[in-house]
Motif scaffolding. Structure first.
Motif, PDB file in Angstrom:
ATOM      1  N   ALA A   1      -0.029  -3.357   6.221  1.00 58.83           N
ATOM      2  CA  ALA A   1      -1.278  -2.834   5.672  1.00 58.83           C
ATOM      3  C   ALA A   1      -2.471  -3.604   6.236  1.00 58.83           C
ATOM      4  CB  ALA A   1      -1.262  -2.903   4.151  1.00 58.83           C
TER       5      ALA A   1
ATOM      6  N   ARG B   1      -8.036   7.117   6.541  1.00 59.29           N
ATOM      7  CA  ARG B   1      -7.088   8.155   6.140  1.00 59.29           C
ATOM      8  C   ARG B   1      -6.355   8.786   7.334  1.00 59.29           C
ATOM      9  NH1 ARG B   1      -7.812   9.953   0.597  1.00 59.29           N
ATOM     10  NH2 ARG B   1      -9.476   8.738  -0.285  1.00 59.29           N
TER      11      ARG B   1
ATOM     12  N   SER C   1       0.068   7.543   9.409  1.00 53.23           N
ATOM     13  CA  SER C   1       0.700   6.365  10.005  1.00 53.23           C
ATOM     14  C   SER C   1       1.248   6.652  11.403  1.00 53.23           C
ATOM     15  CB  SER C   1       1.802   5.831   9.099  1.00 53.23           C
ATOM     16  OG  SER C   1       2.764   6.824   8.868  1.00 53.23           O
TER      17      SER C   1
ATOM     18  N   SER D   1       0.787   5.405   0.724  1.00 55.79           N
ATOM     19  CA  SER D   1       0.041   6.481   1.360  1.00 55.79           C
ATOM     20  C   SER D   1       0.841   7.769   1.216  1.00 55.79           C
ATOM     21  CB  SER D   1      -0.169   6.157   2.845  1.00 55.79           C
ATOM     22  OG  SER D   1      -0.761   7.239   3.523  1.00 55.79           O
TER      23      SER D   1
ATOM     24  N   ILE E   1      -5.915   2.959   7.760  1.00 57.91           N
ATOM     25  CA  ILE E   1      -5.553   3.378   6.406  1.00 57.91           C
ATOM     26  C   ILE E   1      -6.807   3.841   5.668  1.00 57.91           C
ATOM     27  CG2 ILE E   1      -4.721   2.576   4.158  1.00 57.91           C
ATOM     28  CD1 ILE E   1      -2.817   0.691   5.775  1.00 57.91           C
TER      29      ILE E   1
ATOM     30  N   THR F   1       0.845  -1.190   0.000  1.00 59.40           N
ATOM     31  CA  THR F   1       0.000   0.000   0.000  1.00 59.40           C
ATOM     32  C   THR F   1       0.879   1.238   0.000  1.00 59.40           C
ATOM     33  OG1 THR F   1      -1.707  -1.162   1.237  1.00 59.40           O
ATOM     34  CG2 THR F   1      -1.773   1.227   1.308  1.00 59.40           C
TER      35      THR F   1
END
Length: 63
Positions: free
Chosen positions: A47, A57, A60, A33, A54, A31
């Motif tokens: 992920a 949104r 991290s 981001s 994730i 993934t």
């Protein structure tokens, strides 16, 4: 039109931003981001462990 951040300088290998796993090429199960204009790549395991964050949104740093 939004401008995408540049690709990593060494596009031949990616490093998971969470656990440090190194992958050759661009694994389809990883993934990507974009957080604060910086691309972060996450391996399949990281992920999967954090999919709700994730999809929500969340940066991290939160998860």
């Amino acid at each position: 039109m939004d401008q995408q951040p540049p690709e990593p300088a060494d596009a031949k290998s990616l490093v998971c931003s969470r656990c440090g796993t190194v992958a050759e090429g661009r694994p389809p199960t990883w993934t990507c981001s974009v957080e604060n204009g910086v691309r972060h790549y996450f391996c399949e395991a990281c992920a999967r462990d954090n999919i709700r964050a994730i999809e929500g949104r969340l940066d991290s740093s939160w998860w």
